[in-house]
Design a protein around this motif. Structure first.
Motif, PDB file in Angstrom:
ATOM      1  N   ALA A  23       0.878  -1.174   0.000  1.00 44.17           N
ATOM      2  CA  ALA A  23       0.000   0.000   0.000  1.00 44.17           C
ATOM      3  C   ALA A  23       0.911   1.219   0.000  1.00 44.17           C
ATOM      4  N   LEU A  24       0.581   2.210  -0.817  1.00 40.18           N
ATOM      5  CA  LEU A  24       1.409   3.420  -0.882  1.00 40.18           C
ATOM      6  C   LEU A  24       0.723   4.538  -0.110  1.00 40.18           C
ATOM      7  N   ILE A  25       1.520   5.336   0.587  1.00 41.24           N
ATOM      8  CA  ILE A  25       0.967   6.517   1.260  1.00 41.24           C
ATOM      9  C   ILE A  25       1.546   7.751   0.576  1.00 41.24           C
ATOM     10  N   PHE A  26       0.647   8.558   0.056  1.00 41.52           N
ATOM     11  CA  PHE A  26       1.043   9.756  -0.676  1.00 41.52           C
ATOM     12  C   PHE A  26       0.573  11.016   0.006  1.00 41.52           C
ATOM     13  N   GLY A  27       1.254  12.112  -0.262  1.00 44.65           N
ATOM     14  CA  GLY A  27       0.789  13.391   0.254  1.00 44.65           C
ATOM     15  C   GLY A  27       1.920  14.394   0.238  1.00 44.65           C
ATOM     16  N   VAL A  28       1.570  15.682   0.209  1.00 43.13           N
ATOM     17  CA  VAL A  28       2.597  16.730   0.205  1.00 43.13           C
ATOM     18  C   VAL A  28       3.468  16.618   1.464  1.00 43.13           C
ATOM     19  N   PRO A  29       4.662  17.209   1.427  1.00 44.12           N
ATOM     20  CA  PRO A  29       5.487  17.216   2.645  1.00 44.12           C
ATOM     21  C   PRO A  29       4.667  17.784   3.809  1.00 44.12           C
ATOM     22  N   GLY A  30       4.779  17.131   4.953  1.00 48.79           N
ATOM     23  CA  GLY A  30       4.066  17.627   6.135  1.00 48.79           C
ATOM     24  C   GLY A  30       2.642  17.106   6.259  1.00 48.79           C
ATOM     25  N   ALA A  31       2.186  16.307   5.281  1.00 43.68           N
ATOM     26  CA  ALA A  31       0.794  15.831   5.324  1.00 43.68           C
ATOM     27  C   ALA A  31       0.576  14.768   6.400  1.00 43.68           C
ATOM     28  N   GLY A  32       1.657  14.199   6.914  1.00 43.06           N
ATOM     29  CA  GLY A  32       1.506  13.219   7.994  1.00 43.06           C
ATOM     30  C   GLY A  32       1.685  11.780   7.532  1.00 43.06           C
ATOM     31  N   LYS A  33       2.354  11.572   6.411  1.00 45.08           N
ATOM     32  CA  LYS A  33       2.577  10.208   5.906  1.00 45.08           C
ATOM     33  C   LYS A  33       3.359   9.383   6.938  1.00 45.08           C
ATOM     34  N   GLY A  34       4.436   9.989   7.430  1.00 47.39           N
ATOM     35  CA  GLY A  34       5.294   9.285   8.378  1.00 47.39           C
ATOM     36  C   GLY A  34       4.573   8.990   9.680  1.00 47.39           C
ATOM     37  N   LEU A 131      -3.671   2.708  -2.510  1.00 45.08           N
ATOM     38  CA  LEU A 131      -2.886   3.957  -2.496  1.00 45.08           C
ATOM     39  C   LEU A 131      -3.680   4.980  -1.694  1.00 45.08           C
ATOM     40  N   ILE A 132      -3.120   5.388  -0.582  1.00 43.65           N
ATOM     41  CA  ILE A 132      -3.769   6.420   0.228  1.00 43.65           C
ATOM     42  C   ILE A 132      -3.186   7.769  -0.158  1.00 43.65           C
ATOM     43  N   HIS A 133      -4.066   8.665  -0.564  1.00 41.25           N
ATOM     44  CA  HIS A 133      -3.611  10.007  -0.927  1.00 41.25           C
ATOM     45  C   HIS A 133      -4.063  10.955   0.178  1.00 41.25           C
ATOM     46  N   LEU A 134      -3.116  11.401   0.981  1.00 37.65           N
ATOM     47  CA  LEU A 134      -3.450  12.351   2.054  1.00 37.65           C
ATOM     48  C   LEU A 134      -3.573  13.733   1.413  1.00 37.65           C
ATOM     49  N   THR A 135      -4.786  14.195   1.270  1.00 35.76           N
ATOM     50  CA  THR A 135      -5.007  15.464   0.574  1.00 35.76           C
ATOM     51  C   THR A 135      -4.881  16.622   1.564  1.00 35.76           C
ATOM     52  N   SER A 192      -5.995  15.332   5.137  1.00 37.03           N
ATOM     53  CA  SER A 192      -4.951  15.137   6.146  1.00 37.03           C
ATOM     54  C   SER A 192      -4.919  16.215   7.222  1.00 37.03           C
ATOM     55  N   THR A 193      -5.795  17.235   7.109  1.00 33.94           N
ATOM     56  CA  THR A 193      -5.699  18.311   8.092  1.00 33.94           C
ATOM     57  C   THR A 193      -6.536  18.033   9.344  1.00 33.94           C
ATOM     58  N   GLY A 194      -7.234  16.889   9.368  1.00 31.06           N
ATOM     59  CA  GLY A 194      -7.975  16.514  10.578  1.00 31.06           C
ATOM     60  C   GLY A 194      -7.012  16.090  11.678  1.00 31.06           C
ATOM     61  N   ILE A 195      -7.566  15.739  12.849  1.00 29.68           N
ATOM     62  CA  ILE A 195      -6.666  15.286  13.923  1.00 29.68           C
ATOM     63  C   ILE A 195      -6.124  13.897  13.548  1.00 29.68           C
ATOM     64  N   HIS A 196      -4.954  13.551  14.093  1.00 26.29           N
ATOM     65  CA  HIS A 196      -4.282  12.302  13.710  1.00 26.29           C
ATOM     66  C   HIS A 196      -5.199  11.093  13.843  1.00 26.29           C
ATOM     67  N   ALA A 197      -5.957  11.042  14.960  1.00 30.83           N
ATOM     68  CA  ALA A 197      -6.791   9.871  15.219  1.00 30.83           C
ATOM     69  C   ALA A 197      -7.855   9.699  14.137  1.00 30.83           C
ATOM     70  N   GLU A 198      -8.358  10.829  13.671  1.00 29.87           N
ATOM     71  CA  GLU A 198      -9.401  10.783  12.634  1.00 29.87           C
ATOM     72  C   GLU A 198      -8.822  10.282  11.304  1.00 29.87           C
ATOM     73  N   VAL A 199      -7.634  10.777  10.971  1.00 28.74           N
ATOM     74  CA  VAL A 199      -6.973  10.355   9.725  1.00 28.74           C
ATOM     75  C   VAL A 199      -6.655   8.858   9.825  1.00 28.74           C
ATOM     76  N   LEU A 200      -6.174   8.454  11.006  1.00 28.93           N
ATOM     77  CA  LEU A 200      -5.832   7.043  11.226  1.00 28.93           C
ATOM     78  C   LEU A 200      -7.054   6.149  11.016  1.00 28.93           C
ATOM     79  N   LEU A 201      -8.182   6.588  11.572  1.00 36.18           N
ATOM     80  CA  LEU A 201      -9.419   5.807  11.456  1.00 36.18           C
ATOM     81  C   LEU A 201      -9.764   5.599   9.979  1.00 36.18           C
ATOM     82  N   GLU A 202      -9.654   6.658   9.216  1.00 36.23           N
ATOM     83  CA  GLU A 202      -9.987   6.540   7.782  1.00 36.23           C
ATOM     84  C   GLU A 202      -8.992   5.646   7.054  1.00 36.23           C
TER      85      GLU A 202
END
Ligand code: ADP
Length: 218
Positions: A23-34, A131-135, A192-202
């Protein structure tokens, strides 16, 4: 490109069985991929790998370490051949050490592939199932996150706004086209601008079915 199989085979006696489900995790720098990758890798069934982290661990005196440092300091992508070689060597070292177990783990790749050429080079090694795209609708919020991270992590590429903005440009020009390289059905956009837990859930809502489908329990 020749896989670094002999190294791994020598240690484990087993040849790699490419392609590995990923699975790939995508997103601009700082989007929270790591951040997401590091949480997910604690959950059995996932194995997270970040090209940026691997690169920062390279010995600064090695030829590869120096090349990568030169490019990341400017916010540019490192050359594809070096990138893919370092990535595959590292992956096979993890497999040889029995940390990455291809029969049990969905690979979570963060930061690689990062342009179309890398996608093509990696096709024989990884089978992209998701492929997860963190927008991100708020680029300034991402830049602010990076400024905060710079203070905490002492990263050369986070240190100046000019370099950060160049990384955003490179992302738009070289990395975003990768989203069209893979079938639309595997791409999931997550804000990706939601709180970490919310992004994680999705992320989990999307990835757990992929995990179950590819690693069914017997
Ligand atoms: P970001 O926060 O910009 O996503 P990363 O930690 O993923 O940062 O990467 C840091 C730097 O390492 C990049 O700016 C680039 O120079 C280099 N890098 C990481 N992954 C790749 C890759 N797949 N191809 C080329 N260069 C890469």
């Amino acid at each position: 490109m020749a896989p670094p199989a002999p190294l791994a085979a020598k240690r484990t006696g087993l040849k790699p069985r490419y392609p590995y489900p990923a699975a790939l995790i995508f997103g601009v720098p700082g989007a929270g991929k790591g951040t997401q990758g590091e949480i997910l890798t604690r959950i059995p069934g996932f194995f997270h790998l970040s090209s940026g982290v691997i690169f920062r661990k390279l010995d600064n005196h090695s030829q590869e370490g120096q090349i990568v440092k030169m490019y990341s300091a400017k916010g540019e992508l490192a050359p594809d051949d070096v990138t893919v070689r370092v990535f595959l060597n590292w992956l096979e070292a993890q497999r040889a050490a029995d940390r990455f177990r291809p029969r049990e783990h969905l690979l979570l790749l963060d930061g690689i592939p990062r342009n179309i050429h890398q996608c093509q080079m990696l096709e024989e090694f990884i089978d992209v199932k998701a492929l997860i795209h963190l927008t991100c609708h708020d680029e300034e919020a991402m830049i602010e996150r990076i400024r905060r991270r710079a203070a905490l992590e002492n990263r050369i590429d986070d240190a100046s706004d000019t370099v950060t903005r160049r990384r955003f440009e490179v992302y738009r020009q070289e990395t975003e086209p990768v989203l069209d390289f893979y079938p639309k059905e595997v791409v999931k956009n997550i804000e990706s601008t939601g709180i970490h837990a919310e992004v994680l859930l999705e992320c989990l809502n999307y990835l757990v079915p992929v995990l179950k489908e590819n690693f069914p329990r017997d």
